[in-house]
Write an enzyme that holds these catalytic residues in place. Structure first.
Site, PDB file in Angstrom:
ATOM      1  CE  LYS A  19      -3.897  -2.348   2.290  1.00  0.00           C
ATOM      2  NZ  LYS A  19      -4.823  -2.293   3.481  1.00  0.00           N
ATOM      3  CE1 TYR A  59      -9.454  -2.702   0.710  1.00  0.00           C
ATOM      4  CE2 TYR A  59      -8.622  -0.921  -0.660  1.00  0.00           C
ATOM      5  CZ  TYR A  59      -8.401  -2.008   0.167  1.00  0.00           C
ATOM      6  OH  TYR A  59      -7.107  -2.406   0.453  1.00  0.00           O
ATOM      7  CG  PHE A  67     -12.832   2.073   7.876  1.00  0.00           C
ATOM      8  CD1 PHE A  67     -12.424   1.501   6.682  1.00  0.00           C
ATOM      9  CD2 PHE A  67     -13.479   1.264   8.805  1.00  0.00           C
ATOM     10  CE1 PHE A  67     -12.653   0.161   6.392  1.00  0.00           C
ATOM     11  CE2 PHE A  67     -13.713  -0.089   8.529  1.00  0.00           C
ATOM     12  CZ  PHE A  67     -13.294  -0.641   7.312  1.00  0.00           C
ATOM     13  CG  ASN A 122      -3.561  -2.389   7.012  1.00  0.00           C
ATOM     14  OD1 ASN A 122      -3.442  -1.980   5.860  1.00  0.00           O
ATOM     15  ND2 ASN A 122      -4.597  -3.084   7.417  1.00  0.00           N
ATOM     16  CG  HIS A 125      -5.293  -6.281  -0.235  1.00  0.00           C
ATOM     17  ND1 HIS A 125      -6.503  -6.169   0.408  1.00  0.00           N
ATOM     18  CD2 HIS A 125      -5.471  -7.213  -1.218  1.00  0.00           C
ATOM     19  CE1 HIS A 125      -7.384  -6.987  -0.181  1.00  0.00           C
ATOM     20  NE2 HIS A 125      -6.785  -7.628  -1.165  1.00  0.00           N
ATOM     21  CD  GLU A 136      -9.178  -8.783  -3.505  1.00  0.00           C
ATOM     22  OE1 GLU A 136     -10.066  -8.576  -2.676  1.00  0.00           O
ATOM     23  OE2 GLU A 136      -8.042  -9.210  -3.203  1.00  0.00           O
TER      24      GLU A 136
HETATM   25  P1  IDP Z   1      -7.961  -6.696   5.787  1.00  0.00           P
HETATM   26  O1  IDP Z   1      -7.170  -5.778   4.902  1.00  0.00           O
HETATM   27  O2  IDP Z   1      -7.117  -7.264   6.906  1.00  0.00           O
HETATM   28  O3  IDP Z   1      -8.712  -7.764   5.029  1.00  0.00           O
HETATM   29  P2  IDP Z   1     -10.519  -5.340   6.133  1.00  0.00           P
HETATM   30  O4  IDP Z   1     -11.372  -5.445   7.363  1.00  0.00           O
HETATM   31  O5  IDP Z   1     -10.970  -6.068   4.907  1.00  0.00           O
HETATM   32  O6  IDP Z   1      -9.040  -5.786   6.552  1.00  0.00           O
HETATM   33  O7  IDP Z   1     -10.364  -3.795   5.819  1.00  0.00           O
HETATM   34  C1  IDP Z   1      -9.794  -3.371   4.591  1.00  0.00           C
HETATM   35  C2  IDP Z   1      -8.838  -2.241   4.885  1.00  0.00           C
HETATM   36  O8  IDP Z   1      -9.557  -1.121   5.401  1.00  0.00           O
HETATM   37  C3  IDP Z   1      -7.784  -2.533   5.968  1.00  0.00           C
HETATM   38  O9  IDP Z   1      -6.677  -3.276   5.488  1.00  0.00           O
HETATM   39  C4  IDP Z   1      -7.418  -1.145   6.415  1.00  0.00           C
HETATM   40  O10 IDP Z   1      -6.522  -0.501   5.478  1.00  0.00           O
HETATM   41  C5  IDP Z   1      -8.768  -0.431   6.365  1.00  0.00           C
HETATM   42  N1  IDP Z   1      -9.442  -0.504   7.659  1.00  0.00           N
HETATM   43  C6  IDP Z   1     -10.033  -1.580   8.233  1.00  0.00           C
HETATM   44  N2  IDP Z   1     -10.556  -1.291   9.426  1.00  0.00           N
HETATM   45  C7  IDP Z   1     -10.296   0.027   9.635  1.00  0.00           C
HETATM   46  C8  IDP Z   1     -10.584   0.944  10.717  1.00  0.00           C
HETATM   47  O11 IDP Z   1     -11.195   0.590  11.729  1.00  0.00           O
HETATM   48  N3  IDP Z   1     -10.140   2.213  10.542  1.00  0.00           N
HETATM   49  C9  IDP Z   1      -9.465   2.644   9.439  1.00  0.00           C
HETATM   50  N4  IDP Z   1      -9.182   1.827   8.416  1.00  0.00           N
HETATM   51  C10 IDP Z   1      -9.583   0.537   8.505  1.00  0.00           C
HETATM   52 MG    MG Z   2     -10.312  -7.663   3.759  1.00  0.00          MG
END
Ligand code: IDP
Ligand code: MG
Length: 147
Positions: A19, A59, A67, A122, A125, A136
């Site tokens: 990312k 997304y 968010f 984070n 992905h 994807e």
């Molecule tokens: P994942 O990437 O571990 O599958 P998901 O729940 O699918 O997690 O969420 C997609 C992306 O959205 C996350 O990787 C992160 O970048 C963002 N995200 C998820 N939860 C939050 C949050 O509570 N606050 C801000 N960003 C979030």
């Molecule tokens: Mg996810």
């Protein structure tokens, strides 16, 4: 025997993005090294930047989440590395390698523990199912770009 092996390998793919935060901080090499060392074969890869429409589409499952706007801003603010990876049990093993969504909860040694700043930013992905890995991967790469 060989035909079965090929069919099995073709389904064992996952999709990843390094990312914008990981790219900005200069972590492309270190993360790819970890991916290679963990036994994944790179079958497609490029440096690219998502448009707002790309990120909203990619997304879409999260569009009602609080968010979502922040996520779209983040994912479009700079280049990413998109890649398709192949390995036995690719989806599950890659999710293990990257660790929990929130780096505070991620296991020691995982990519998110090492390189992620927060639950939002984070670093990486990983697809959450074989079906989504295919969707994807095809979103980012034409058939000719998938080796
Ligand atoms: P994942 O990437 O571990 O599958 P998901 O729940 O699918 O997690 O969420 C997609 C992306 O959205 C996350 O990787 C992160 O970048 C963002 N995200 C998820 N939860 C939050 C949050 O509570 N606050 C801000 N960003 C979030
Ligand atoms: Mg996810």
């Amino acid at each position: 025997m060989h035909e079965n092996l090929n069919i099995k390998m073709a389904t064992n793919r996952t999709f990843t993005m390094l990312k914008p935060d990981a790219v900005e901080k200069g972590h492309i090499g270190a993360i790819l090294e970890k991916i290679n060392a963990s036994g994944f074969r790179i079958v497609a890869m490029k440096l690219t930047q998502m448009t707002r429409t790309d990120a909203e589409t990619f997304y879409a499952v999260h569009k009602e989440r609080p968010f979502f706007g922040e996520l779209v801003e983040y994912m479009t603010r700079g280049p990413i590395v998109a890649a398709i990876l192949e390995k036995d049990n690719a989806v599950e093993d890659f999710r293990t390698l990257i660790g929990a969504t929130n780096p505070a909860d991620a296991a020691e040694g995982t990519i998110r523990k090492l390189y992620a700043a927060s639950i939002g930013e984070n670093a990486v992905h990983g697809s959450d199912s074989d079906e989504n890995a295919a969707i994807e991967g095809d979103f980012h790469f034409s058939g000719r770009e998938q080796f």
